[in-house]
Design an enzyme around this catalytic site. Structure first.
Site, PDB file in Angstrom:
ATOM      1  N   LYS A  22     -40.141 129.835  66.952  1.00 50.29           N
ATOM      2  CA  LYS A  22     -41.089 129.744  68.056  1.00 50.29           C
ATOM      3  C   LYS A  22     -41.578 131.131  68.474  1.00 50.29           C
ATOM      4  CE  LYS A  22     -40.107 126.459  71.009  1.00 50.29           C
ATOM      5  NZ  LYS A  22     -39.204 125.871  72.009  1.00 50.29           N
ATOM      6  N   ARG A  91     -37.408 129.320  77.018  1.00 51.16           N
ATOM      7  CA  ARG A  91     -37.457 128.360  75.914  1.00 51.16           C
ATOM      8  C   ARG A  91     -36.580 128.831  74.773  1.00 51.16           C
ATOM      9  NH1 ARG A  91     -43.695 128.348  74.458  1.00 51.16           N
ATOM     10  NH2 ARG A  91     -43.224 126.265  73.629  1.00 51.16           N
ATOM     11  N   GLY A 100     -35.609 118.794  69.775  1.00 52.65           N
ATOM     12  CA  GLY A 100     -34.815 118.210  70.843  1.00 52.65           C
ATOM     13  C   GLY A 100     -33.416 118.777  70.984  1.00 52.65           C
ATOM     14  N   MET A 102     -32.437 121.926  71.819  1.00 53.13           N
ATOM     15  CA  MET A 102     -32.146 122.871  72.881  1.00 53.13           C
ATOM     16  C   MET A 102     -33.137 122.728  74.019  1.00 53.13           C
ATOM     17  SD  MET A 102     -30.649 125.945  70.715  1.00 53.13           S
ATOM     18  CE  MET A 102     -31.650 125.786  69.295  1.00 53.13           C
ATOM     19  N   ARG A 335     -46.393 125.851  64.682  1.00 58.04           N
ATOM     20  CA  ARG A 335     -45.525 126.080  63.525  1.00 58.04           C
ATOM     21  C   ARG A 335     -46.105 125.283  62.380  1.00 58.04           C
ATOM     22  NH1 ARG A 335     -40.907 122.448  66.328  1.00 58.04           N
ATOM     23  NH2 ARG A 335     -42.315 120.710  66.565  1.00 58.04           N
ATOM     24  N   HIS A 451     -40.008 111.973  70.177  1.00 62.51           N
ATOM     25  CA  HIS A 451     -38.727 112.417  69.624  1.00 62.51           C
ATOM     26  C   HIS A 451     -38.341 111.579  68.407  1.00 62.51           C
ATOM     27  CE1 HIS A 451     -34.266 112.350  69.383  1.00 62.51           C
ATOM     28  NE2 HIS A 451     -34.404 113.646  69.594  1.00 62.51           N
ATOM     29  N   ARG A 583     -21.987 109.775  26.950  1.00 60.17           N
ATOM     30  CA  ARG A 583     -20.541 109.500  27.030  1.00 60.17           C
ATOM     31  C   ARG A 583     -20.229 108.357  26.076  1.00 60.17           C
ATOM     32  NH1 ARG A 583     -22.588 109.763  32.109  1.00 60.17           N
ATOM     33  NH2 ARG A 583     -21.828 111.392  33.492  1.00 60.17           N
ATOM     34  N   ARG A 638     -20.891 113.332  23.274  1.00 62.53           N
ATOM     35  CA  ARG A 638     -19.576 113.883  23.609  1.00 62.53           C
ATOM     36  C   ARG A 638     -18.483 113.001  23.040  1.00 62.53           C
ATOM     37  NH1 ARG A 638     -17.529 113.989  29.692  1.00 62.53           N
ATOM     38  NH2 ARG A 638     -17.462 111.758  29.313  1.00 62.53           N
ATOM     39  N   GLU A 773     -15.610 123.142  31.013  1.00 65.02           N
ATOM     40  CA  GLU A 773     -15.268 122.443  32.252  1.00 65.02           C
ATOM     41  C   GLU A 773     -13.887 122.807  32.757  1.00 65.02           C
ATOM     42  OE1 GLU A 773     -15.424 118.219  31.445  1.00 65.02           O
ATOM     43  OE2 GLU A 773     -14.920 118.539  29.350  1.00 65.02           O
ATOM     44  N   SER A 792     -22.065 123.442  27.140  1.00 68.35           N
ATOM     45  CA  SER A 792     -22.658 122.638  28.190  1.00 68.35           C
ATOM     46  C   SER A 792     -21.662 122.622  29.339  1.00 68.35           C
ATOM     47  CB  SER A 792     -22.936 121.224  27.686  1.00 68.35           C
ATOM     48  OG  SER A 792     -23.430 120.447  28.744  1.00 68.35           O
ATOM     49  N   GLY A 794     -19.713 121.369  32.184  1.00 66.36           N
ATOM     50  CA  GLY A 794     -19.351 120.106  32.838  1.00 66.36           C
ATOM     51  C   GLY A 794     -18.921 120.461  34.243  1.00 66.36           C
ATOM     52  N   THR A 795     -19.911 120.571  35.131  1.00 69.17           N
ATOM     53  CA  THR A 795     -19.610 121.153  36.442  1.00 69.17           C
ATOM     54  C   THR A 795     -18.814 120.218  37.348  1.00 69.17           C
ATOM     55  OG1 THR A 795     -21.855 120.519  37.043  1.00 69.17           O
ATOM     56  CG2 THR A 795     -21.472 122.834  36.500  1.00 69.17           C
ATOM     57  N   ASN A 796     -18.734 118.924  37.007  1.00 66.38           N
ATOM     58  CA  ASN A 796     -17.879 118.050  37.832  1.00 66.38           C
ATOM     59  C   ASN A 796     -16.422 118.451  37.667  1.00 66.38           C
ATOM     60  OD1 ASN A 796     -20.248 116.749  38.293  1.00 66.38           O
ATOM     61  ND2 ASN A 796     -19.758 114.928  37.090  1.00 66.38           N
ATOM     62  N   ASP A 797     -15.955 118.450  36.397  1.00 67.10           N
ATOM     63  CA  ASP A 797     -14.569 118.833  36.161  1.00 67.10           C
ATOM     64  C   ASP A 797     -14.345 120.308  36.484  1.00 67.10           C
ATOM     65  OD1 ASP A 797     -12.650 116.863  35.428  1.00 67.10           O
ATOM     66  OD2 ASP A 797     -13.877 116.411  33.661  1.00 67.10           O
ATOM     67  N   CYS A 860     -24.379 119.645  32.238  1.00 67.07           N
ATOM     68  CA  CYS A 860     -24.496 118.186  32.185  1.00 67.07           C
ATOM     69  C   CYS A 860     -23.741 117.513  33.317  1.00 67.07           C
ATOM     70  CB  CYS A 860     -24.027 117.662  30.832  1.00 67.07           C
ATOM     71  SG  CYS A 860     -22.305 118.038  30.488  1.00 67.07           S
ATOM     72  N   TYR A 880     -31.191 124.562  29.698  1.00 69.40           N
ATOM     73  CA  TYR A 880     -31.580 123.240  30.188  1.00 69.40           C
ATOM     74  C   TYR A 880     -30.605 122.726  31.240  1.00 69.40           C
ATOM     75  CZ  TYR A 880     -27.952 121.149  27.219  1.00 69.40           C
ATOM     76  OH  TYR A 880     -26.759 120.816  26.661  1.00 69.40           O
TER      77      TYR A 880
HETATM   78  P1  ADP Z   1     -39.389 122.250  72.501  1.00 71.89           P
HETATM   79  O1  ADP Z   1     -38.751 123.214  71.602  1.00 71.89           O
HETATM   80  O2  ADP Z   1     -38.512 121.119  72.859  1.00 71.89           O
HETATM   81  O3  ADP Z   1     -40.753 121.851  72.069  1.00 71.89           O
HETATM   82  P2  ADP Z   1     -40.634 124.058  74.342  1.00 71.89           P
HETATM   83  O4  ADP Z   1     -39.988 125.363  74.569  1.00 71.89           O
HETATM   84  O5  ADP Z   1     -41.768 124.066  73.406  1.00 71.89           O
HETATM   85  O6  ADP Z   1     -39.527 123.015  73.899  1.00 71.89           O
HETATM   86  O7  ADP Z   1     -41.072 123.577  75.753  1.00 71.89           O
HETATM   87  C1  ADP Z   1     -41.048 122.282  76.246  1.00 71.89           C
HETATM   88  C2  ADP Z   1     -42.395 121.945  76.826  1.00 71.89           C
HETATM   89  O8  ADP Z   1     -42.779 122.844  77.861  1.00 71.89           O
HETATM   90  C3  ADP Z   1     -43.501 121.986  75.809  1.00 71.89           C
HETATM   91  O9  ADP Z   1     -44.374 120.916  76.025  1.00 71.89           O
HETATM   92  C4  ADP Z   1     -44.177 123.292  76.096  1.00 71.89           C
HETATM   93  O10 ADP Z   1     -45.514 123.260  75.706  1.00 71.89           O
HETATM   94  C5  ADP Z   1     -44.022 123.417  77.590  1.00 71.89           C
HETATM   95  N1  ADP Z   1     -44.016 124.817  78.004  1.00 71.89           N
HETATM   96  C6  ADP Z   1     -43.198 125.768  77.562  1.00 71.89           C
HETATM   97  N2  ADP Z   1     -43.485 126.966  78.108  1.00 71.89           N
HETATM   98  C7  ADP Z   1     -44.528 126.776  78.926  1.00 71.89           C
HETATM   99  C8  ADP Z   1     -45.306 127.630  79.763  1.00 71.89           C
HETATM  100  N3  ADP Z   1     -45.039 128.923  79.850  1.00 71.89           N
HETATM  101  N4  ADP Z   1     -46.313 127.074  80.453  1.00 71.89           N
HETATM  102  C9  ADP Z   1     -46.567 125.762  80.354  1.00 71.89           C
HETATM  103  N5  ADP Z   1     -45.884 124.899  79.604  1.00 71.89           N
HETATM  104  C10 ADP Z   1     -44.878 125.395  78.879  1.00 71.89           C
HETATM  105 MG    MG Z   2     -42.261 122.810  71.807  1.00 72.23          MG
HETATM  106 MG    MG Z   3     -36.839 120.473  74.186  1.00 75.95          MG
END
Ligand code: ADP
Ligand code: MG
Ligand code: MG
Length: 908
Positions: A22, A91, A100, A102, A335, A451, A583, A638, A773, A792, A794-797, A860, A880
């Protein structure tokens, strides 16, 4: 010089290790001139220092102060200032996106005083109190660890009391009252006041983000995704922009292309007068971006331009979070977006056609895992189906299972071997365990960016979301649609490509990609019909183009492990360039078992010869068929490997049988034979058969056994030659640890092959090689190469004997715990252990080649079809890989990816 803190203007997208995904992308957007609210990133290094010492490094506090001052100066506002407060969000953001996992806290800096300042600055009292109550709610939940339901219930009660449905309808006074209630909750639950000091809020939130790296949820996700636990997370401090400032404000998420199909276009959700996660949480129903175009054409146009800039800059599908504050667009995140397997292939070739990337790059944009995903069966559209409702197609696949309504039940039932579909109104991170256990996920609320959708796509789990007709009652454990009811345990089927939900099971048909692989492009395209034929055709063509390119660029050949002519036929269709492992033990089962019994029970040379003579024509016929299927291609056979007692009856069963016969005083030929068999079984009983009389040891100890097989191979090759074929048989000696074992087998084999050649009047060249092997074989590779034309692995054994793990005994018994405790990050039987087993392979490759430059090298074991392992085998310079037929296309693709990838991908 900053070490722990980087302003957004200082970073770039290549600093993901340090700034997290991020942070690196916020910096990149800043760098290329997109409107990002200013802020700074605290590095993952700071997190690692925190984890090591248990407290925030003192230098970090200083650097945060400096960064904060720079931010305040640039905006002309002070954090939590009484007049015109600067507010920030805190954030999390690790190197790899962890949906989701953190927790983000918005509106840091608000307190009893600055809420007044915010009112004045915005001219909107309602907005100010709404922001304050959000801060206490998020802060209480994620920083102070208070049960979030306490806050949301208080909010619900307030809405009920005021007789309103949406939080936007609450007045400033209502929200003020709610803030008081929330503060009371904080006081009661945490035993302290809600912190009023802005800097204390900030520091506590930063610490909370660091701590959130190690929650159970986060650890579970990382284990599943094989993300190392020691990376740590970065923390982004971003000046707030407000989407909840009225009707001309709002917040949204979008993709530059449809992440489910790859189609280019405007694709996303928008929620007016909302902040942060309101969109994703499915609290209110979102609008489409087309609606935004009508509401605010200027911001919409600006967003479109930003989307185009990002896609051109990243040369890939991007997902974006944005906020509009009183008609001004702000970019809050981007991203390279997650996508379905099908979309990955389509997008890659679309980008090639748009001249944004090369074919080599397209190859890097897809993976073997995605290809195997596309090879799964799909629902039969011709079959009779009972449609219950249609939701949004969020993650493709065809899932049939029993409906369950909570994560715990999903995990419990799945552990009993049941297929379950997790049905929720919407999911949250607490549902992760159930989502992993389920074959499919179904929700009644939320969009394609909810989510459930994001996580399921990431896991490759079939998912349908936002099926609003479903009235999901998780307490009563049932779904209602009008008069129809689906109860817990009832079978349902969901189609993640169409969004359809069916009652009862629906039959599945093979995927078009499999049809393409088996019958070629023209047949597969010709067979398409129905509404989505065009889209499917685009997918099949994309797979064909990319796989063909992989075949062109890869250095590794791909062989298949196939024991029968049928398997060999399939393997060849799927692109196998030979058989790396046939085999031969299955050839001694079924009706032939009695012949083996005779061989084992033979006491005289004549008896033994008679038994072997009976087996010879059968074996020869097996090999003739196989060599015919693989005409022109190397076919590695074999010699028999497992201990002979595996071909005899079970010791206990036989003991009981003989004991009963004795008791009843029975006599006769059968009883006598059982008695002899029992004696043989007892004689051959081994405490540890895996390390006992098997492989080459068997060939040396049981006269005539290997000779029979070698003669069968030689005669089969001679017959194929006589029939005008081009047989390329090779003989592989299993489980050799010493070159002397190889010499013994080899001398005998050369004699037999020469005899057969003379008898049949043909010229035979049948290379003889060693299966590597055992660690000793690898460590004495220079000597082994003296008696082997090929190795060849034989990475299992080899894995079993290097680790001292008996695979069948350890995997189920304690691998879960070993993974949990971090001893292993993935089973070494699944992905090659580069450090240990891989080192043995490296040694054997180097020393074997040094001793015999023309030595052919392959693998193999099961690892031959594992994507990560294929990259390793490419790096060490094997000729191979050989894998099960179904994995041949995956290995072809990954071998191509390995060839174009720069540098290894050594993650551990
Ligand atoms: P996640 O990783 O769960 O997407 P984010 O850090 O992106 O969490 O933030 C959660 C929400 O808060 C997102 O919708 C993001 O756009 C919003 N948000 C984060 N920082 C700001 C900010 N400075 N102003 C307005 N909205 C924000
Ligand atoms: Mg986000
Ligand atoms: Mg979040």
């Amino acid at each position: 010089m900053a070490t722990y803190v980087y302003d957004f203007s200082e970073g770039n997208k290549d600093l993901k290790d340090l700034l997290g995904g991020k942070g690196a992308n916020l910096a990149e957007m800043t760098r290329i001139g997109l409107p990002v609210p200013p802020g700074f990133t605290i590095t993952t290094e700071a997190c690692r220092a925190y984890m090591a010492s248990g407290h925030l490094p003192p230098e970090l506090r200083v650097e945060v102060t400096m960064a904060l001052r720079r931010l305040e100066d640039s905006l002309g506002r002070g954090l939590g200032d009484f007049h015109d407060p600067l507010l920030v969000s805190v954030r999390s953001g690790a190197k790899f996106s962890m949906p989701g996992m953190m927790d983000t806290v918005l509106n840091i800096g608000l307190n009893d005083a600055s809420v007044q300042g915010l009112t004045k600055f915005s001219g909107d009292e309602r907005f100010a109190w709404d922001s304050y109550r959000r801060l206490i709610q998020m802060f209480g939940k994620t920083v102070l660890d208070i049960d979030g339901d306490l806050f949301s219930h208080a909010l619900d009660d307030m809405k009920k009391a005021r007789g309103v449905a949406a939080d936007t309808e609450l007045s400033a006074g209502d929200l003020h009252e709610l803030v008081d209630q929330f503060k009371e909750i904080v006081r009661e639950q945490s035993g302290r006041e809600f912190p009023q000091h802005p800097r204390e809020q900030l520091d506590l939130a930063i610490t909370a983000v660091f701590n959130s790296w190690n929650t159970d949820r986060a650890r579970l996700y990382r284990r599943r995704e094989r993300i190392p636990h020691d990376l740590g997370t970065a923390v982004n401090v971003v000046s707030m922009v407000f989407g909840n400032l009225g009707a001309d404000s709002g917040t949204g998420v979008c993709f530059t292309r449809d992440p489910a199909t790859g189609k280019s276009g405007v694709y996303g959700d928008y929620l007016p007068n909302a902040q942060g996660e309101d969109v994703v949480a499915g609290i209110r129903n979102t609008l489409s971006l087309a609606d935004l175009e009508r509401l605010d054409p200027t911001s919409y146009a600006e967003l479109r331009a930003a989307m185009r800039t990002l896609e051109t800059h990243y040369r890939d599908l991007c997902d974006i979070e944005f906020t509009i504050e009183r008609g001004k667009l702000w970019m809050l995140q981007t991203r390279v977006g997650k996508r379905t397997a099908g979309a990955a292939f389509r997008i890659a070739t679309q980008l090639v056609d748009e001249h944004l990337i090369t074919m080599d790059e397209a190859l890097q944009r897809v993976s073997g895992a995605q290809l195997s995903n596309l090879m799964f069966p799909q629902f039969d559209s011709e079959a009779e189906r009972d449609l219950l409702a249609t939701g949004m197609a969020a993650s493709p696949g065809a899932a049939v299972g029993q409906a369950v309504f909570d994560s715990a039940t999903a995990q419990e039932w799945a552990a009993q071997g049941k297929d379950v579909i997790l049905v929720r109104r919407e999911t949250n991170p607490d549902d992760l365990g159930g989502m992993i256990a389920a074959v499919g996920v179904l929700t009644s609320r939320g969009g394609k960016t909810s989510h459930a959708a994001v996580v399921a796509r990431g896991m490759g789990t079939t998912c349908v979301v936002g099926a609003e007709k479903l009235d999901v009652d998780v307490v009563a454990r049932r779904i209602r649609v009008g008069k129809r009811v689906v109860a817990e345990g009832d079978t349902i089927a969901i189609d993640g490509s169409t969004g359809e939900i069916f009652v009862g099971a629906v039959p599945v048909v093979p995927s078009p990609v499999v049809q393409y692989l088996e019958e070629g492009l023209d047949v597969a395209l010709g067979a398409l019909h129905g509404d989505d034929a065009d889209q499917t055709a685009e997918l099949v063509r994309a797979v064909d183009r990319i796989l063909t390119h992989a075949d062109v660029v890869r250095r590794l050949r791909v062989h298949a492990n196939a024991d029968t002519a049928d398997d060999a036929h399939r393997a060849r269709l799927w692109g196998a360039q030979g058989i790396g492992l046939c085999r031969t033990e299955h050839m001694f089962l079924g009706e032939r078992r009695v012949l083996i019994e005779r061989l084992i029970l033979a006491t005289t040379d004549d008896e033994r010869t008679a038994a072997l003579d009976a087996l010879l024509p059968l074996q020869r016929a097996d090999f003739v068929d196989l060599l015919e299927q693989m005409d022109g291609l190397p076919t590695t056979i074999r010699l028999i490997d497992p201990p002979l007692h595996e071909f005899l009856p079970d010791l206990t069963a036989l003991s009981v049988k003989v004991a009963l016969a004795d008791e009843r005083g029975e006599t006769g030929e059968d009883v006598e034979r059982d008695r002899l068999l029992l004696a043989a079984v007892q004689r051959m009983h081994e405490a540890n058969p895996m390390l006992g009389l098997r492989g080459v040891r068997l060939g040396i100890v049981i006269p005539g056994l290997f000779a029979l097989q070698i003669r069968a191979v030689a005669e089969a090759a001679a017959q194929r030659l006589a029939d005008g074929g081009r047989p390329h048989a090779e003989i592989m000696v299993p489980l050799a640890a010493s070159v002397m074992e190889l010499h013994l087998v080899r001398d005998e084999a050369e004699q037999i092959i020469a005899d057969v050649a003379r008898e049949q009047g043909v010229e035979l060249h049948i290379p003889i090689g060693a299966m590597i092997e055992l660690p000793r074989a690898a460590l004495t590779a220079d000597r082994m190469a003296g008696a082997a034309e090929f190795f060849s692995f034989g990475t299992n054994d080899l894995t079993q004997t290097t680790w001292g793990f008996s695979r069948d005994d350890v995997e189920g018994a304690f691998f879960a715990e070993y993974t949990e405790k971090g001893v292993i990050s993935v089973s070494p039987f699944e992905t090659i252990d580069r450090r240990g087993v891989g080192r043995l392979v490296r040694i054997a490759v180097e020393e074997g080649r040094a001793a015999r430059p023309e030595l052919t090298l392959g693998v193999c074991g099961e690892h031959g079809g594992d994507p990560e392992s294929v990259h390793f085998f490419h790096e060490v310079g094997l000729d191979y890989v050989s894998c099960s037929p179904f994995r041949v296309p995956v290995a072809r693709l990954e071998a191509g990816r390995a060839a174009v990838s720069t540098g290894g991908s050594d993650t551990r």
